[in-house]
Design a protein around this motif. Structure first.
Motif, mmCIF file in Angstrom:
data_model
loop_
_atom_site.group_PDB
_atom_site.id
_atom_site.type_symbol
_atom_site.label_atom_id
_atom_site.label_comp_id
_atom_site.label_asym_id
_atom_site.label_seq_id
_atom_site.Cartn_x
_atom_site.Cartn_y
_atom_site.Cartn_z
ATOM 1 N N THR A 49 0.769 -1.034 -0.074
ATOM 2 C CA THR A 49 -0.579 -0.341 0.576
ATOM 3 C C THR A 49 0.890 1.469 -0.139
ATOM 4 O O THR A 49 0.265 2.468 0.272
ATOM 5 C CB THR A 49 -0.812 0.346 1.128
ATOM 6 N N ASP A 74 -7.038 -1.490 3.160
ATOM 7 C CA ASP A 74 -7.080 -1.837 4.669
ATOM 8 C C ASP A 74 -6.681 -1.689 5.472
ATOM 9 O O ASP A 74 -6.418 -1.967 6.200
ATOM 10 C CB ASP A 74 -8.226 -2.908 5.192
ATOM 11 N N ARG A 75 -5.393 -2.200 5.110
ATOM 12 C CA ARG A 75 -3.980 -2.076 5.286
ATOM 13 C C ARG A 75 -3.134 -0.610 5.745
ATOM 14 O O ARG A 75 -2.641 0.034 6.065
ATOM 15 C CB ARG A 75 -3.367 -2.670 4.826
ATOM 16 N N ILE A 105 2.766 2.343 4.995
ATOM 17 C CA ILE A 105 3.614 1.559 5.775
ATOM 18 C C ILE A 105 4.382 0.631 5.825
ATOM 19 O O ILE A 105 4.860 -0.359 6.143
ATOM 20 C CB ILE A 105 2.601 0.591 5.508
#
Length: 112
Positions: A49, A74-75, A105
């Motif tokens: 992501t 979602d992450r 992330i």
């Protein structure tokens, strides 16, 4: 060609800018082609992501998300209703306004 307005980002695009992109190009490709070094740790294969963006204007003009992109988002850090993976979001004929989130992330790059 559609115009992509990039909102200011402290390190990648401090003053914000506007670029053009050919129809059928991903937002990620358009940013990279114009010197905006958005992260894309998986080389644009929809496996991470790090290229997450928030599409502030023109969201509905983009191609539909597939299940893989929906699951990955979602992450994403700072997920919003108009979030997309820029490697999967394909530019159509409508101008866009895009915000690159402050963090990803990618903990190695974020010095965590």
């Amino acid at each position: 060609m559609p115009v992509i307005k990039i909102l200011p980002h402290a390190t990648l695009c401090p003053n914000g800018t506007s670029i053009t992109a050919p129809r059928g190009t991903s937002i990620c490709e358009a940013l990279l082609d114009n010197g905006i070094a958005i992260e894309h740790a998986c080389d644009m294969s929809a496996a991470c992501t790090t290229c997450h963006v928030i599409v502030r204007e023109g969201f509905r003009s983009l191609n539909a998300m597939d299940e893989t992109e929906e699951d990955l988002l979602d992450r994403a850090w700072g997920l919003e209703a108009d979030s997309r993976l820029s490697c999967q979001a394909i530019v159509a004929d409508t101008d866009l306004t895009v915000e690159i989130p402050k963090y990803t992330i990618n903990h190695a790059r974020e010095n965590h």
